[in-house]
Design an enzyme around this catalytic site. Structure first.
Site, PDB file in Angstrom:
ATOM      1  N   THR A 154      51.586  30.478  44.574  1.00  0.00           N
ATOM      2  CA  THR A 154      50.783  31.481  43.864  1.00  0.00           C
ATOM      3  C   THR A 154      51.733  32.581  43.383  1.00  0.00           C
ATOM      4  OG1 THR A 154      50.173  32.416  46.016  1.00  0.00           O
ATOM      5  CG2 THR A 154      48.556  31.001  44.938  1.00  0.00           C
ATOM      6  N   THR A 191      49.632  30.306  59.322  1.00  0.00           N
ATOM      7  CA  THR A 191      50.166  31.213  58.320  1.00  0.00           C
ATOM      8  C   THR A 191      50.115  30.586  56.934  1.00  0.00           C
ATOM      9  OG1 THR A 191      52.100  32.463  57.625  1.00  0.00           O
ATOM     10  CG2 THR A 191      52.530  30.437  58.780  1.00  0.00           C
ATOM     11  N   GLU A 277      56.341  39.376  48.621  1.00  0.00           N
ATOM     12  CA  GLU A 277      56.079  39.893  47.267  1.00  0.00           C
ATOM     13  C   GLU A 277      56.928  41.118  46.961  1.00  0.00           C
ATOM     14  OE1 GLU A 277      51.519  38.290  46.683  1.00  0.00           O
ATOM     15  OE2 GLU A 277      51.845  40.264  47.558  1.00  0.00           O
ATOM     16  N   THR A 404      44.245  40.397  37.396  1.00  0.00           N
ATOM     17  CA  THR A 404      44.185  40.775  35.979  1.00  0.00           C
ATOM     18  C   THR A 404      45.401  40.293  35.210  1.00  0.00           C
ATOM     19  OG1 THR A 404      45.183  42.923  36.537  1.00  0.00           O
ATOM     20  CG2 THR A 404      42.792  42.824  36.376  1.00  0.00           C
TER      21      THR A 404
END
Length: 404
Positions: A154, A191, A277, A404
């Site tokens: 992702t 996880t 991230e 978005t």
């Protein structure tokens, strides 16, 4: 066995004998591969651990039922949509994913596991998913593991897959893996999504026992941001194609298999932490001389999850007082006159008090890609290690714009 003796290879879930995989573009995401399939040539023993979230996704509820049979032969995974908080229809859609997969592969529906990852609260685009599954089934191949690893991503910046080979009863035994996850990672019993395959012949109960043993020291010792997903799952399939004598007890072969499994799970854990991230640093937090192992783990997690500690590391700020604050918050038993702290490899506190250190050396040390924080609590002999990353501007940007 010395776990460092295992040579981790850059291979995948198709490295063990008798496994095939595929990763294709189905159209669930706006771009890129988004549907993965892993299959065994024969029914495999299976084990798993799942999120302890009280709001689990439909795929978790469904796969928990399949795991009770202790047998599986295929695993279908979509990315881009978590299929969580989607009600009864979400569960029916998960069940249909298994039904379509089973039909294409010519096996029983109760031999198919399902996993999903992505945005919560959005129904699966089932017309797209159905056609994608047919495509994925026709694309399976012996060397399809890398494509599968790419299809479960992702916000990951790269696909994560590893393998290891070792000997059992004079036979070559293999374990392969793939995993995804960059954010919403602070697991409990599992996880993100991690798939492990092996050709070792091992009883299902022993397989689950091995997985339960390694999870706390590896995948559960990982945190990116303190948030737990609704979809966390680790699957382990063993098809017995190695040819070893079946492992049915905790003997020498069980220990060797478990050590190999731990070595690959630790490699996955470190890769996931390093790819948090927006991460620029891989951070290891080690607590020793704790009163109990549980307190050691809690203290390590408090430091690893502290936004102030993580931002200090990102900004190369030698503000080790933030570690002290996190320790106090953990409620772990600490001897105030004996604790020690080493920050980025440099001692900064001893006997519960600050000690002088070279700030230029500290600043230089904090520029390294890998940072270690070591704390001795002075209250016992227990220890724990947790893996994490820094907190950056990009983390905020990625998560502020996720849907978005």
């Amino acid at each position: 066995m010395n776990k460092n003796a295992f040579d981790i290879q850059k291979s995948s879930v198709t490295f063990p004998f008798g496994f095939k995989a595929s990763g294709i573009v189905a159209g669930i995401k706006k771009s890129g591969k988004d549907l993965a399939l892993v299959t065994s040539d024969v029914p495999a023993q299976c084990a798993a651990v799942f999120t302890t979230s009280t709001l689990p996704a439909a795929c978790v509820l469904f796969s928990k039922k399949i795991i009770k049979n202790k047998k599986a032969q295929a695993l279908i995974i979509n990315s881009g949509n978590a299929n969580a908080c989607t009600g009864d229809q979400g569960y029916k859609d998960t069940q249909e994913m298994a039904t379509v997969t089973a039909g294409c592969l010519g096996m029983s529906e109760d031999m198919v596991l399902v996993s999903s990852t992505g945005v919560i609260g959005v129904p699966l685009p089932m017309e797209t998913v159905r056609s994608g599954i047919v495509k994925a089934c026709s694309a399976i191949k012996d060397q399809g593991g890398i494509e599968a690893a790419e299809a479960i991503m992702t916000t990951d910046t790269y696909a994560k897959y590893f393998a290891v080979e070792f000997e059992l009863d004079g036979k070559k035994a293999r374990i392969g893996s793939m995993a995804k996850g960059s954010g919403m990672i602070n697991p409990n019993m599992a996880t993100m999504i991690c798939i492990l395959t092996t050709d070792v012949d091992i009883d299902a109960d022993m397989l689950q026992s091995a997985l339960n043993k390694v999870i706390p020291r590896t995948l559960n010792a990982l945190t990116i941001d303190g948030d737990m997903s609704t979809n966390d799952a680790v699957f382990l399939l063993a098809n017995g194609q190695c040819g070893n004598k079946q492992i049915t007890s905790k003997d020498e072969n069980f220990n060797k298999f478990t050590d190999a499994l731990e070595s690959i799970c630790l490699e996955i854990t470190k890769a996931l932490a390093a790819d948090g991230e927006g991460a620029t640093k891989f951070v290891t937090v080690t607590i020793n001389q704790a009163n109990t192992q549980q307190e050691a783990l809690k203290a390590a997690k408090e430091i690893a999850n502290s936004m102030l500690v993580k931002t200090a590391i990102f900004g190369h700020d030698p503000n080790w007082g933030r570690v002290v604050a996190a320790l106090g918050k953990s409620q772990a038993k600490i001897d105030p006159n004996a604790f020690k702290i080493t920050f980025a490899g440099i001692p900064v506190a001893d006997n519960g008090q600050a000690i002088k250190y070279d700030k230029e050396k500290m600043f230089a040390a904090l520029k390294n890609k890998e940072i270690e924080i070591n704390v001795s609590l002075g209250s016992g002999s227990a220890e724990a290690t947790v893996y994490t990353c820094d907190l950056t501007y990009d983390y905020v940007k990625i998560n502020a714009e996720y849907t978005t």
